[in-house]
Structures are given as structure tokens and as C-alpha cells.
Motif scaffolding. Sequence first.
Motif, PDB file in Angstrom:
ATOM      1  N   SER A   1       0.807  -1.214   0.000  1.00 43.16           N
ATOM      2  CA  SER A   1       0.000   0.000   0.000  1.00 43.16           C
ATOM      3  C   SER A   1       0.851   1.280   0.000  1.00 43.16           C
ATOM      4  CB  SER A   1      -0.958  -0.004   1.180  1.00 43.16           C
ATOM      5  OG  SER A   1      -0.204  -0.112   2.365  1.00 43.16           O
ATOM      6  N   THR A   2       2.071   1.209   0.502  1.00 46.13           N
ATOM      7  CA  THR A   2       2.901   2.425   0.484  1.00 46.13           C
ATOM      8  C   THR A   2       3.619   2.600  -0.856  1.00 46.13           C
ATOM      9  OG1 THR A   2       4.525   1.078   1.625  1.00 46.13           O
ATOM     10  CG2 THR A   2       3.360   2.747   2.955  1.00 46.13           C
ATOM     11  N   HIS A   3       3.622   1.535  -1.655  1.00 45.24           N
ATOM     12  CA  HIS A   3       4.368   1.634  -2.929  1.00 45.24           C
ATOM     13  C   HIS A   3       3.535   1.167  -4.116  1.00 45.24           C
ATOM     14  CE1 HIS A   3       8.018   2.616  -0.850  1.00 45.24           C
ATOM     15  NE2 HIS A   3       7.827   1.595  -0.043  1.00 45.24           N
ATOM     16  N   PHE A   4       2.244   1.554  -4.088  1.00 42.39           N
ATOM     17  CA  PHE A   4       1.373   1.144  -5.202  1.00 42.39           C
ATOM     18  C   PHE A   4       2.015   1.380  -6.551  1.00 42.39           C
ATOM     19  CE2 PHE A   4      -2.241   2.357  -2.286  1.00 42.39           C
ATOM     20  CZ  PHE A   4      -2.677   1.067  -2.105  1.00 42.39           C
ATOM     21  N   PHE A   5       2.615   2.558  -6.690  1.00 35.51           N
ATOM     22  CA  PHE A   5       3.066   2.983  -8.004  1.00 35.51           C
ATOM     23  C   PHE A   5       4.529   2.622  -8.286  1.00 35.51           C
ATOM     24  CE2 PHE A   5      -0.546   5.992  -7.265  1.00 35.51           C
ATOM     25  CZ  PHE A   5      -1.371   5.461  -8.253  1.00 35.51           C
ATOM     26  N   SER A   6       5.107   1.779  -7.430  1.00 36.59           N
ATOM     27  CA  SER A   6       6.542   1.480  -7.599  1.00 36.59           C
ATOM     28  C   SER A   6       6.891   0.790  -8.928  1.00 36.59           C
ATOM     29  CB  SER A   6       7.069   0.663  -6.418  1.00 36.59           C
ATOM     30  OG  SER A   6       6.341  -0.519  -6.310  1.00 36.59           O
ATOM     31  N   PRO A   7       5.997  -0.010  -9.564  1.00 35.35           N
ATOM     32  CA  PRO A   7       6.411  -0.606 -10.847  1.00 35.35           C
ATOM     33  C   PRO A   7       6.415   0.390 -12.006  1.00 35.35           C
ATOM     34  CG  PRO A   7       4.192  -1.312 -10.315  1.00 35.35           C
ATOM     35  CD  PRO A   7       4.669  -0.518  -9.127  1.00 35.35           C
ATOM     36  N   LEU A   8       5.927   1.595 -11.785  1.00 31.93           N
ATOM     37  CA  LEU A   8       5.861   2.556 -12.897  1.00 31.93           C
ATOM     38  C   LEU A   8       7.234   3.136 -13.211  1.00 31.93           C
ATOM     39  CD1 LEU A   8       2.575   4.538 -12.077  1.00 31.93           C
ATOM     40  CD2 LEU A   8       2.851   2.481 -13.474  1.00 31.93           C
ATOM     41  N   LYS A   9       7.519   3.215 -14.516  1.00 34.88           N
ATOM     42  CA  LYS A   9       8.809   3.768 -14.958  1.00 34.88           C
ATOM     43  C   LYS A   9       8.629   5.128 -15.633  1.00 34.88           C
ATOM     44  CE  LYS A   9      11.471   0.323 -13.797  1.00 34.88           C
ATOM     45  NZ  LYS A   9      11.427   0.451 -12.328  1.00 34.88           N
ATOM     46  N   ALA A  10       7.408   5.447 -16.028  1.00 37.26           N
ATOM     47  CA  ALA A  10       7.157   6.749 -16.680  1.00 37.26           C
ATOM     48  C   ALA A  10       5.662   7.057 -16.665  1.00 37.26           C
ATOM     49  CB  ALA A  10       7.664   6.726 -18.121  1.00 37.26           C
ATOM     50  N   ILE A  11       5.358   8.350 -16.824  1.00 28.35           N
ATOM     51  CA  ILE A  11       3.961   8.796 -16.946  1.00 28.35           C
ATOM     52  C   ILE A  11       3.817   9.397 -18.345  1.00 28.35           C
ATOM     53  CG2 ILE A  11       2.162  10.336 -16.034  1.00 28.35           C
ATOM     54  CD1 ILE A  11       3.081   8.276 -13.947  1.00 28.35           C
ATOM     55  N   ALA A  12       2.814   8.910 -19.100  1.00 34.94           N
ATOM     56  CA  ALA A  12       2.594   9.433 -20.461  1.00 34.94           C
ATOM     57  C   ALA A  12       1.251  10.144 -20.512  1.00 34.94           C
ATOM     58  CB  ALA A  12       2.603   8.285 -21.463  1.00 34.94           C
ATOM     59  N   VAL A  13       1.176  11.163 -21.343  1.00 27.54           N
ATOM     60  CA  VAL A  13      -0.081  11.918 -21.442  1.00 27.54           C
ATOM     61  C   VAL A  13      -0.233  12.531 -22.829  1.00 27.54           C
ATOM     62  CG1 VAL A  13       0.929  14.078 -20.507  1.00 27.54           C
ATOM     63  CG2 VAL A  13      -1.536  13.646 -20.278  1.00 27.54           C
ATOM     64  N   THR A  14      -1.484  12.616 -23.284  1.00 30.36           N
ATOM     65  CA  THR A  14      -1.769  13.312 -24.542  1.00 30.36           C
ATOM     66  C   THR A  14      -1.628  14.805 -24.300  1.00 30.36           C
ATOM     67  OG1 THR A  14      -3.423  11.642 -25.059  1.00 30.36           O
ATOM     68  CG2 THR A  14      -3.515  13.673 -26.339  1.00 30.36           C
ATOM     69  N   THR A  15      -0.788  15.457 -25.106  1.00 28.66           N
ATOM     70  CA  THR A  15      -0.626  16.908 -24.935  1.00 28.66           C
ATOM     71  C   THR A  15      -1.200  17.702 -26.106  1.00 28.66           C
ATOM     72  OG1 THR A  15       1.570  16.717 -25.907  1.00 28.66           O
ATOM     73  CG2 THR A  15       1.459  16.750 -23.498  1.00 28.66           C
ATOM     74  N   GLU A  16      -1.427  17.015 -27.265  1.00 26.13           N
ATOM     75  CA  GLU A  16      -1.933  17.687 -28.459  1.00 26.13           C
ATOM     76  C   GLU A  16      -2.343  16.662 -29.498  1.00 26.13           C
ATOM     77  OE1 GLU A  16       1.617  19.666 -29.996  1.00 26.13           O
ATOM     78  OE2 GLU A  16       2.042  17.862 -31.154  1.00 26.13           O
ATOM     79  N   PRO A  17      -3.138  17.003 -30.506  1.00 23.34           N
ATOM     80  CA  PRO A  17      -4.066  18.120 -30.552  1.00 23.34           C
ATOM     81  C   PRO A  17      -5.341  17.745 -29.802  1.00 23.34           C
ATOM     82  CG  PRO A  17      -4.175  16.892 -32.619  1.00 23.34           C
ATOM     83  CD  PRO A  17      -3.175  16.196 -31.738  1.00 23.34           C
ATOM     84  N   GLY A  18      -6.214  18.708 -29.602  1.00 23.06           N
ATOM     85  CA  GLY A  18      -7.468  18.441 -28.887  1.00 23.06           C
ATOM     86  C   GLY A  18      -8.008  19.735 -28.319  1.00 23.06           C
ATOM     87  N   LEU A  19      -8.929  19.605 -27.381  1.00 29.02           N
ATOM     88  CA  LEU A  19      -9.479  20.801 -26.735  1.00 29.02           C
ATOM     89  C   LEU A  19      -8.520  21.200 -25.621  1.00 29.02           C
ATOM     90  CD1 LEU A  19     -13.149  19.487 -26.352  1.00 29.02           C
ATOM     91  CD2 LEU A  19     -12.354  21.191 -27.998  1.00 29.02           C
ATOM     92  N   ASN A  20      -8.004  22.409 -25.688  1.00 28.14           N
ATOM     93  CA  ASN A  20      -7.011  22.837 -24.693  1.00 28.14           C
ATOM     94  C   ASN A  20      -7.508  22.647 -23.273  1.00 28.14           C
ATOM     95  OD1 ASN A  20      -4.401  23.667 -24.645  1.00 28.14           O
ATOM     96  ND2 ASN A  20      -4.824  25.590 -25.716  1.00 28.14           N
ATOM     97  N   ILE A  21      -8.737  23.041 -23.040  1.00 27.81           N
ATOM     98  CA  ILE A  21      -9.305  23.047 -21.694  1.00 27.81           C
ATOM     99  C   ILE A  21      -9.456  21.615 -21.128  1.00 27.81           C
ATOM    100  CG2 ILE A  21     -11.657  23.175 -22.600  1.00 27.81           C
ATOM    101  CD1 ILE A  21     -12.486  24.944 -20.411  1.00 27.81           C
ATOM    102  N   THR A  22      -9.574  20.627 -22.012  1.00 31.08           N
ATOM    103  CA  THR A  22      -9.667  19.238 -21.513  1.00 31.08           C
ATOM    104  C   THR A  22      -8.278  18.584 -21.463  1.00 31.08           C
ATOM    105  OG1 THR A  22     -10.097  18.255 -23.694  1.00 31.08           O
ATOM    106  CG2 THR A  22     -12.022  18.985 -22.436  1.00 31.08           C
TER     107      THR A  22
END
Length: 360
Positions: A73-94
Motif C-alpha cells: 500500500s505504500t508503494h502502489f506505483f513502484s512498478p511505474l517507470k514513466a507517466i505518459a499523457v496526450t498533450t496535443e491536438p485536442g481541446l485545450n481546456i480538456t
Amino acid sequence: MILSIESSCDDSSIAITEISSAKLLFHRKISQELVHSAYGGVVPEIASRLHAQALPQILNEAKFFLEGLGYSSTHFFSPLKAIAVTTEPGLNITLIEGVMMAKTLALALNLPLIAINHLKGHIYSLFINQKSTIFPLSTLLVSGGHTLIIEAKNSTDMCIIAKSMDDSFGESFDKVARMLLLGYPGGPIVEKYAQMHNESTLFNSKNKIFSFSIPLKYSKELAFSFSGLKNSVRLAILQHSQKEGNKFTQEFVAQICAKFQYCACEHLLDKLKRYFIQKAEGDNPIKYFSIVGGASANLYLREQISKLCEIFKVKLLLAPLEFCSDNAGMIGRAAIEKYRRNDFSQISTVQTSPKSTELF
Ligand code: KG4
Ligand code: ZN
């Protein structure tokens, strides 16, 4: 593992993908379609607020998923090596909703941030759960915002060969559905009505509502246009309303939808055929072709393009139907390629953009 986030329009989605196998381990999406349906299209302000509610809810589910895998429970996210996210194109506000969550996670967990172009993401929907990719690849991307032919030599060298001069393919389905008071998103609804059409009357030229023509039929240019066709549908509905009032019978709706879908798809096919011929006559005939984006779920379009590919002896790649529309699985899959190249973004400088800046 990579945790990926998608919020470019009206779908809030988070996925977790294993880097070595490209296996999609966790995927969850909350669609806002029902809410926007009442307005006949996406209302950005509402979409943004709904992302702010849905994304933390899905992140919590992702946390339980990792706990289920045995991470403490203290290391739920320990297997993660990176965070990816959509930055473009799309609605800026979303887009901002997803990007803020990604930046916060990357900072708090001390992980690299990977910025993904949504259109590239759609191309990678083909390779979800697949360790390797297939390039060079030519693609028809048909979504709510874009209608493009893209040529990808590899994962970093991609260029646009053709685009729409006005509305996109998916958008024209949304607008036709709106004119017929059918709700949003229009694509699946128009396709459903088109399947009910009466074949024998579809091409009856005596019937005025069937006088739509195929856009840019006599132009040699590799470009798309859907606004003229949409306007023909509008005039046919207006003419019908003047005679019969605003009540549309199922038969009328089905036949309008069928003829519209036929002309919209014929237009794509017509231009694709020109493109295939150009390529076949040049030094680099196409080996692999794909259709991606929300509207690539259209079964009539899939069938017609599949026939075209058979004629030209081109291998057709299609994403599973569940990954045609926006999802974080495709963002995670695209992120693996960037992770392998150590292609990370600065948390302090990464920005959202309504237009595509990276890909082309
Ligand atoms: O890729 P997507 O989920 O979102 C964007 O990036 O825009 O695509 C959504 C679009 C909408 O315009 C929707 O009406 C269209 O894809 N669409 C379809 C079908 N399913 C979704 N268009 C035609 N036929 C369909 N079956
Ligand atoms: Zn999309």
C-alpha cells in the motif's frame, strides 16, 4: 510499466502498459457521450469538469489494480517507470486536465514524463498488446477532428499526404445526426440507420433526396471535403420538412443516412484509389495500409477499404473496435517507443496545444 492518460476530448481514460511486452495490463475509460448528447456535440467547459471528476476516480481504480498485483500500500506505483499523457491536438481546456494530473504524478513519484501526440496515438492503437510495430505504413486517420492520409516511414518520420479542406469525416456524421435529431456521437447512430436502408430505393434518381453527389469526384487533388455533402443533406431535410413537417419517418432517416454514408465513404475510397495508384506507379508501392481513429469503427468503411486493399495487394491493418475511439491504451503503446528512445519531456515546460505541432 507506463501509466498513460488521455483527455483530449470527451473520453477520460487511464491505462497501464507493460514496457517489455507492450501488454495492456489495465485500461479504463469513462465516456461523456450521454451528457454531451443533450447538446448535440461536445461542450468543452462541461467536458473539462467531467475529466476533473473522472480522472481521479480512474486513477484510484488503477491503484487498486496495482495493489491486486501485490504491490504494498505504500508503494502502489513502484512498478511505474514513466507517466505518459496526450498533450496535443485536442481541446485545450480538456487536455490541461490530463496534463496536470500527469505532471503531478511525475513530480510526486520522480518519474519521467512522456508527451504524446494524439494522432500518433491513434496509429499506435494498431499495436496495442503487440511487442513490435509495422513500418513503413500508410494510414487513413478518420476521427472527429481529422481526416488525413499519413505516411509513416518509422515511428519518428511521419508526414501528411492529404487532409480535409473543411469538416472531418467523423464530424460530418455528427452534423448529419444532429440535423436529423439523432443525438451524439453521430457516427455509430448514422451507421445503424444506414444499415436499415432499403437497397432498391437507395439509388433511385427520381427521388430528390437521393441526389447527393460524391465530393471532389473530378478533382485530381489528394484532398478531402465533407461540407458540401453535409449541405446537400441539410437541403434534403429542409425540403422534406417543408412538405411533411419536422417528423421524420424511420424510412426517411435510414435512407438519408445510407446515401450520406455511401457518398462520404465513396469520397474516401476515390481518393485512396488515386493514392494507391500514385504509389504503385512510383518507387515505393504500399505494403501496409491502416485505418485508425474513432470513425474507423464504421463497418461499411472497413469492408470497402478492405476490398480496395485486396485489389492493390496491400495488407490492411485494423485496430480492435474497442480501441478505435479515444483511449489511453494507444497513448501508452505510443509512449513505449518514446521510452525506449529516452525521449522525455520537461515537466516545467511541457504544454498543451489544440493543434498538432510535433508530428508534422
Ligand atoms: O477518435 P475519436 O474517438 O475522437 C477524436 O479524436 O475526434 O473519433 C470520434 C469521431 C466522432 O466524430 C464519431 O461520430 C466518429 O468518430 N465515429 C464514427 C463511427 N464511430 C465513431 N463515424 C462513422 N461511423 C462510425 N461507426
Ligand atoms: Zn481521437
